[in-house]
Motif scaffolding. Structure first.
Motif, mmCIF file in Angstrom:
data_model
loop_
_atom_site.group_PDB
_atom_site.id
_atom_site.type_symbol
_atom_site.label_atom_id
_atom_site.label_comp_id
_atom_site.label_asym_id
_atom_site.label_seq_id
_atom_site.Cartn_x
_atom_site.Cartn_y
_atom_site.Cartn_z
ATOM 1 N N ILE A 1 6.154 1.817 -24.730
ATOM 2 C CA ILE A 1 6.394 1.230 -23.407
ATOM 3 C C ILE A 1 5.614 2.020 -22.362
ATOM 4 C CG2 ILE A 1 8.101 0.758 -21.609
ATOM 5 C CD1 ILE A 1 10.195 0.440 -23.814
ATOM 6 N N VAL A 2 4.862 1.326 -21.516
ATOM 7 C CA VAL A 2 4.202 1.932 -20.373
ATOM 8 C C VAL A 2 4.935 1.491 -19.108
ATOM 9 C CG1 VAL A 2 2.124 1.873 -18.919
ATOM 10 C CG2 VAL A 2 1.913 2.218 -21.383
ATOM 11 N N ILE A 3 5.183 2.444 -18.202
ATOM 12 C CA ILE A 3 5.840 2.140 -16.933
ATOM 13 C C ILE A 3 4.861 2.432 -15.802
ATOM 14 C CG2 ILE A 3 7.814 2.586 -15.435
ATOM 15 C CD1 ILE A 3 9.254 3.710 -17.923
ATOM 16 N N GLU A 4 4.554 1.424 -15.016
ATOM 17 C CA GLU A 4 3.681 1.548 -13.854
ATOM 18 C C GLU A 4 4.548 1.469 -12.598
ATOM 19 O OE1 GLU A 4 0.001 1.879 -11.758
ATOM 20 O OE2 GLU A 4 0.503 2.164 -13.880
ATOM 21 N N VAL A 5 4.370 2.425 -11.694
ATOM 22 C CA VAL A 5 5.221 2.532 -10.515
ATOM 23 C C VAL A 5 4.437 2.179 -9.256
ATOM 24 C CG1 VAL A 5 6.582 4.104 -9.087
ATOM 25 C CG2 VAL A 5 6.685 4.289 -11.582
ATOM 26 N N LYS A 6 5.039 1.366 -8.396
ATOM 27 C CA LYS A 6 4.468 1.025 -7.094
ATOM 28 C C LYS A 6 5.546 1.210 -6.018
ATOM 29 C CE LYS A 6 0.694 -0.789 -9.002
ATOM 30 N NZ LYS A 6 -0.635 -0.136 -8.907
ATOM 31 N N LYS A 7 5.096 1.465 -4.802
ATOM 32 C CA LYS A 7 6.010 1.471 -3.660
ATOM 33 C C LYS A 7 5.373 0.677 -2.531
ATOM 34 C CE LYS A 7 8.595 4.281 -0.343
ATOM 35 N NZ LYS A 7 8.134 3.445 0.798
ATOM 36 N N THR A 8 6.120 -0.260 -1.988
ATOM 37 C CA THR A 8 5.586 -1.062 -0.885
ATOM 38 C C THR A 8 5.514 -0.226 0.393
ATOM 39 O OG1 THR A 8 7.804 -1.871 -0.336
ATOM 40 C CG2 THR A 8 6.470 -3.220 -1.844
ATOM 41 N N ARG A 9 4.689 -0.692 1.334
ATOM 42 C CA ARG A 9 4.551 -0.023 2.623
ATOM 43 C C ARG A 9 4.221 -1.075 3.671
ATOM 44 N NH1 ARG A 9 0.068 0.593 -0.443
ATOM 45 N NH2 ARG A 9 -1.936 0.034 0.535
ATOM 46 N N GLN A 10 4.500 -0.759 4.921
ATOM 47 C CA GLN A 10 4.300 -1.714 6.002
ATOM 48 C C GLN A 10 2.840 -2.119 6.145
ATOM 49 O OE1 GLN A 10 6.439 -3.352 7.722
ATOM 50 N NE2 GLN A 10 8.349 -2.286 7.244
ATOM 51 N N SER A 11 1.914 -1.216 5.821
ATOM 52 C CA SER A 11 0.493 -1.503 5.999
ATOM 53 C C SER A 11 -0.103 -2.323 4.850
ATOM 54 C CB SER A 11 -0.299 -0.197 6.132
ATOM 55 O OG SER A 11 -0.148 0.602 4.956
ATOM 56 N N MET A 12 0.708 -2.653 3.861
ATOM 57 C CA MET A 12 0.201 -3.397 2.703
ATOM 58 C C MET A 12 -0.204 -4.810 3.120
ATOM 59 S SD MET A 12 2.063 -3.848 -0.989
ATOM 60 C CE MET A 12 1.733 -2.142 -1.437
ATOM 61 N N LYS A 13 -1.427 -5.191 2.777
ATOM 62 C CA LYS A 13 -1.938 -6.503 3.142
ATOM 63 C C LYS A 13 -1.325 -7.580 2.254
ATOM 64 C CE LYS A 13 -6.390 -4.658 4.692
ATOM 65 N NZ LYS A 13 -7.853 -4.663 4.466
ATOM 66 N N ARG A 14 -1.301 -8.787 2.774
ATOM 67 C CA ARG A 14 -0.760 -9.922 2.038
ATOM 68 C C ARG A 14 -1.523 -10.111 0.729
ATOM 69 N NH1 ARG A 14 2.346 -14.350 3.224
ATOM 70 N NH2 ARG A 14 1.959 -16.244 2.030
ATOM 71 N N GLY A 15 -0.850 -10.172 -0.351
ATOM 72 C CA GLY A 15 -1.469 -10.389 -1.647
ATOM 73 C C GLY A 15 -1.941 -9.123 -2.339
ATOM 74 N N GLU A 16 -1.928 -7.987 -1.632
ATOM 75 C CA GLU A 16 -2.455 -6.742 -2.207
ATOM 76 C C GLU A 16 -1.641 -6.286 -3.407
ATOM 77 O OE1 GLU A 16 -3.203 -2.065 -0.888
ATOM 78 O OE2 GLU A 16 -2.825 -3.608 0.654
#
Length: 268
Positions: A194-209
């Motif tokens: 199993i591979v786990i990829e981690v992301k965290k959203t942020r206010q500056s994130m562009k639509r669709g990014e």
């Protein structure tokens, strides 16, 4: 009442199907909506596997109508819409009732796999991650604690949680053929593949990014020799993702041997 799944797992599956209803409201009716047909079929398969093919639960769900009982030429769109929305409301109520019934009465069948799977453990960690993060902010005497400000903070806390259940957790460099460049795997559970990829959203994130990043990750890890399951955990404490259930479902659509699980949490 006996069910064919561990109780917690059955509840999680039904909640997922219930939450996915939120993305169905923009469709006029089921006849022209492949996405709705997939949701309906997925729900029927889930109910059959949890309760059995001859169960009342599956029968109750199949009897829900999402179209007008009487159809005639030039029927107003409002009538189609009213019947469709009534069906969605009934489906939501029925699924909620089944969840409550399992909580109150269910016992896993003898011989059912009571121990949660590795994937189920990871799902629970991700779904409860925000609860843990909030608890860490409230320490006795104002002691220093871990503040989740970026993806590295998410990785550190998730790594600690994973260590409770898994012995071999690797952070490794890997150079895939996809895109012609190397990248770091956030976490590889080698024994479980199993591979786990981690992301965290942020206010500056562009639509669709975010979606674009996850599509690239999905394609890249499909070539990884030790990745049979890819878990993409997106920590979204500010609710930046507008339709998390829809994004999860869209990104999990993938043909091939690798299983993909996308978890966006917390849910609004």
């Amino acid at each position: 009442m006996n069910i064919k799944f561990p109780v917690d797992r059955a509840i999680e599956i039904l909640r997922r199907q219930h939450d996915a209803l939120s993305s169905q409201w923009n469709h006029r009716d089921r006849s022209s909506n492949p996405d709705f047909k997939k949701w309906k079929r997925d729900t029927e398969v889930a109910l059959e596997n949890i309760f059995g093919s001859e169960s009342r639960h599956l029968g109750d769900f199949k009897r829900i109508s999402f179209q007008a009982g009487v159809w005639y030429t030039d029927m107003p769109d409002s009538d189609h819409r009213e019947a469709y929305e009534a069906g969605l409301k009934t489906a939501a109520a029925v699924l909620n009732s089944m969840i409550d019934e399992i909580k109150e009465y269910a016992i896993a069948e003898e011989g059912a796999d009571i121990a949660p799977s590795s994937l189920n453990l990871i799902e629970q960690m991700c779904l409860r991650f925000h609860r843990v993060a909030r608890q860490l902010r409230d320490r006795h005497g104002g002691r220093d604690t871990l503040t989740i400000g970026d993806e590295y903070d998410v990785q550190d806390l998730l790594h600690a949680l994973l260590s409770m259940h898994f012995d071999d957790i690797r952070e490794e460099e890997w150079s895939p053929s996809y895109a012609g460049s190397g990248s770091r795997v956030d976490f590889l559970l080698k024994a479980e593949q199993i591979v786990i990829e981690v992301k965290k959203t942020r206010q500056s994130m562009k639509r669709g990014e975010l979606g674009e990043q996850l599509i690239v990750d999905r394609a890249r890890y499909a070539e990884h020799p030790d990745c049979k399951t890819l878990v993409c955990f997106v920590y979204d404490p500010e609710g930046i993702v507008g339709n998390p259930a829809g994004m999860e479902r869209d990104l999990e659509k993938h043909e091939g041997a690798m299983r993909v699980r996308v978890i966006i949490a917390p849910k609004a």
